[in-house]
Design an enzyme around this catalytic site. Structure first.
Site, short mmCIF file in Angstrom:
data_model
loop_
_atom_site.label_atom_id
_atom_site.label_comp_id
_atom_site.label_asym_id
_atom_site.label_seq_id
_atom_site.Cartn_x
_atom_site.Cartn_y
_atom_site.Cartn_z
N CYS A 37 35.53 32.63 38.93
CA CYS A 37 35.83 34.20 38.64
C CYS A 37 36.86 34.64 37.60
CB CYS A 37 36.75 34.75 40.11
SG CYS A 37 38.10 33.71 40.76
N HIS A 76 41.73 34.53 43.70
CA HIS A 76 40.82 35.31 43.44
C HIS A 76 41.27 36.05 41.97
CE1 HIS A 76 36.92 37.44 43.40
NE2 HIS A 76 37.48 38.51 43.73
N ASP A 126 34.91 43.82 40.17
CA ASP A 126 35.04 42.79 40.85
C ASP A 126 33.77 42.23 41.13
OD1 ASP A 126 35.09 40.60 42.52
OD2 ASP A 126 36.21 41.35 44.18
#
Length: 197
Positions: A17, A71, A87
């Site tokens: 991520c 994250h 996201d």
């Protein structure tokens, strides 16, 4: 008011991520240079490196809950009263209104056990592009196998550094990357007066 970026047009590698967000920041710098100053990268983690998150594609649960060690999301704040979250791992819209993303994906943590309460390292996108580096070694097992296949492009590095990802994941304030906020301060920054949690 949103940046015209489709999910399908973004570089994406599962379980990376931070690099997905770095690539999105780079795309905004090239395609929307006038908007980069209102863009942020946010690392989310805690000392336990166990954070609950909802509405995530990796989950097998109906509510999309997962526990990540950390994250990373991309945030665009075109005005003080409006913020969007990008996201690439969410089942929510892309982009998603910040309030909806908070209510459905982050959620209020006042009833969480203290060790699961999240902290947020908020870094301006331009700073993130200039300072972040990862040799991806955190994704290798002890015997040298990838926990998840890495991106096809070369690792991200700066002129000064080839690997500082742990400084970004850490929520210790000694690391001078952006600013570390608790949830209340994060909501104040990105929802301002509209925050009535």
């Amino acid at each position: 008011m949103s940046i015209d970026v489709a999910r399908e047009g973004c570089i994406y590698t599962s379980c990376y991520c931070e690099e997905n967000v770095w690539c999105l920041c780079d795309k905004i710098r090239r395609d929307y240079p006038d908007k980069i100053e209102r863009c942020y990268c946010i690392f989310i983690s805690n000392k336990k490196r166990a954070i609950p998150f909802w509405r995530q594609r990796a989950s097998k649960r109906e509510d999309g809950q997962v526990f990540w060690d950390y994250h990373v999301i991309f945030v665009y704040q075109p005005s003080d009263s409006h913020t969007l979250v990008y996201d690439l791992d969410t089942t929510l819209t892309f982009p998603c209104d910040f309030r909806r993303y908070y209510e459905e994906s982050i959620k209020d943590d006042r009833h969480f056990k203290p060790e699961y309460q999240r902290l947020f390292r908020v870094i301006q996108a331009a700073e993130f592009l200039q300072t972040f580096a990862s040799d991806r070694s955190h994704m290798l097992t002890q015997d040298g196998h990838w926990m998840s296949p890495p991106p096809a492009y070369p690792p991200i590095k700066t002129e000064e550094c080839s690997n500082n990802i742990q400084e970004f994941i850490s929520m210790e304030k000694e690391y001078n990357h952006g600013v570390v906020l608790n949830l209340e301060d994060l909501l104040e920054k990105f929802m301002g007066n509209s925050n009535n949690t």
